[in-house]
Design a protein around this motif. Sequence first.
Motif, PDB file in Angstrom:
ATOM      1  N   MET A  33       0.844  -1.193   0.000  1.00 14.37           N
ATOM      2  CA  MET A  33       0.000   0.000   0.000  1.00 14.37           C
ATOM      3  C   MET A  33       0.884   1.249   0.000  1.00 14.37           C
ATOM      4  O   MET A  33       1.863   1.318   0.739  1.00 14.37           O
ATOM      5  CB  MET A  33      -0.908   0.000   1.242  1.00 14.37           C
ATOM      6  N   ARG A  34       0.510   2.227  -0.833  1.00 18.71           N
ATOM      7  CA  ARG A  34       1.248   3.492  -0.839  1.00 18.71           C
ATOM      8  C   ARG A  34       1.124   4.177   0.519  1.00 18.71           C
ATOM      9  O   ARG A  34       0.086   4.111   1.178  1.00 18.71           O
ATOM     10  CB  ARG A  34       0.695   4.411  -1.922  1.00 18.71           C
ATOM     11  N   ASP A  66       0.980   7.385   1.274  1.00 14.14           N
ATOM     12  CA  ASP A  66      -0.017   8.458   1.357  1.00 14.14           C
ATOM     13  C   ASP A  66      -1.434   7.895   1.446  1.00 14.14           C
ATOM     14  O   ASP A  66      -2.289   8.438   2.155  1.00 14.14           O
ATOM     15  CB  ASP A  66       0.116   9.441   0.189  1.00 14.14           C
ATOM     16  N   LYS A  67      -1.681   6.771   0.772  1.00 17.09           N
ATOM     17  CA  LYS A  67      -2.995   6.132   0.859  1.00 17.09           C
ATOM     18  C   LYS A  67      -3.226   5.596   2.270  1.00 17.09           C
ATOM     19  O   LYS A  67      -4.325   5.724   2.831  1.00 17.09           O
ATOM     20  CB  LYS A  67      -3.101   4.998  -0.161  1.00 17.09           C
ATOM     21  N   HIS A  85      -6.144   6.815   4.703  1.00 16.03           N
ATOM     22  CA  HIS A  85      -7.093   5.815   5.205  1.00 16.03           C
ATOM     23  C   HIS A  85      -7.199   5.887   6.725  1.00 16.03           C
ATOM     24  O   HIS A  85      -8.280   5.681   7.290  1.00 16.03           O
ATOM     25  CB  HIS A  85      -6.645   4.414   4.785  1.00 16.03           C
ATOM     26  N   ARG A 118      -5.209  13.340   0.836  1.00 16.05           N
ATOM     27  CA  ARG A 118      -3.945  12.963   0.198  1.00 16.05           C
ATOM     28  C   ARG A 118      -2.998  14.170   0.144  1.00 16.05           C
ATOM     29  O   ARG A 118      -1.796  14.043   0.392  1.00 16.05           O
ATOM     30  CB  ARG A 118      -4.209  12.445  -1.223  1.00 16.05           C
ATOM     31  N   SER A 140       4.887   7.875  -2.334  1.00 10.66           N
ATOM     32  CA  SER A 140       4.635   6.624  -3.056  1.00 10.66           C
ATOM     33  C   SER A 140       5.332   5.423  -2.418  1.00 10.66           C
ATOM     34  O   SER A 140       5.218   4.305  -2.919  1.00 10.66           O
ATOM     35  CB  SER A 140       5.079   6.756  -4.514  1.00 10.66           C
TER      36      SER A 140
END
Length: 238
Positions: free
Chosen positions: A1-2, A4-5, A9, A15, A38
């Motif tokens: 998983m990135r 920033d994501k 979350h 973001r 990333s």
Amino acid sequence: MRLDKFLAHCRLGSRKEVRQMLSDHRISVNDAIETDSSHKIDPDKDTVFCDGKKIIYREFDYFILNKPQGYLSATVDDTEKTVLDLIEPQDVVKGLFPVGRLDKDTTGLLLLTNNGALGHELLSPKKHVTKKYEAIVRPPLPTDVIRQFLEGIKYGKTTFKPASLVLLEELPEGIKVHVTITEGKYHQVKKMFRAVGSRVNSLKRIEMGPLKLPEDLSLGNYRRLSEKEEKQLLSSVD
């Protein structure tokens, strides 16, 4: 998983906002400052901190609410208040919904989650998840009312599945009882007592599967499930 994501979350911000946090050197991964939005992480293995505070990753959210009267068990309504109006804005995560329905005038335990698959399992008739209610009902009750509940109450064209009924005490406002069902049909408990010549004066759900309504959770308040409660809930539908 990135990264920033992951941060978005976990509701640290949008973001754009979490990317600024990364640029400001506020985020560390496995004890090393990370600025690359990333950057790939494994939420189950990597440890992420923001301003020195560990970020706990939750794939889904689970809340237990002590529902008061006057609120619909729905996510949105054009004219009426819903149970989501009782939830703080920061906890109203995407996809949050009440599992099952408590009537507008019914109080007590209501589970809210964004885990749609779990909600489906808990409501599936095949799982036989129990729901226990405390009710005050109008006397008199038939002498064989416990047997009638155990055999399955008939109401019009509907026959409800066998239910457990415990008579607790007589109060000025009616007879206090506990009734445990494995279905969740519309107005079910009220209809069951109508079928035996009584009426429900008040109704409160006190248990659902392994979950019990906490004694210290006042009407209109909610809290996140404990880790133990969450594990018990998930294992109850395995």
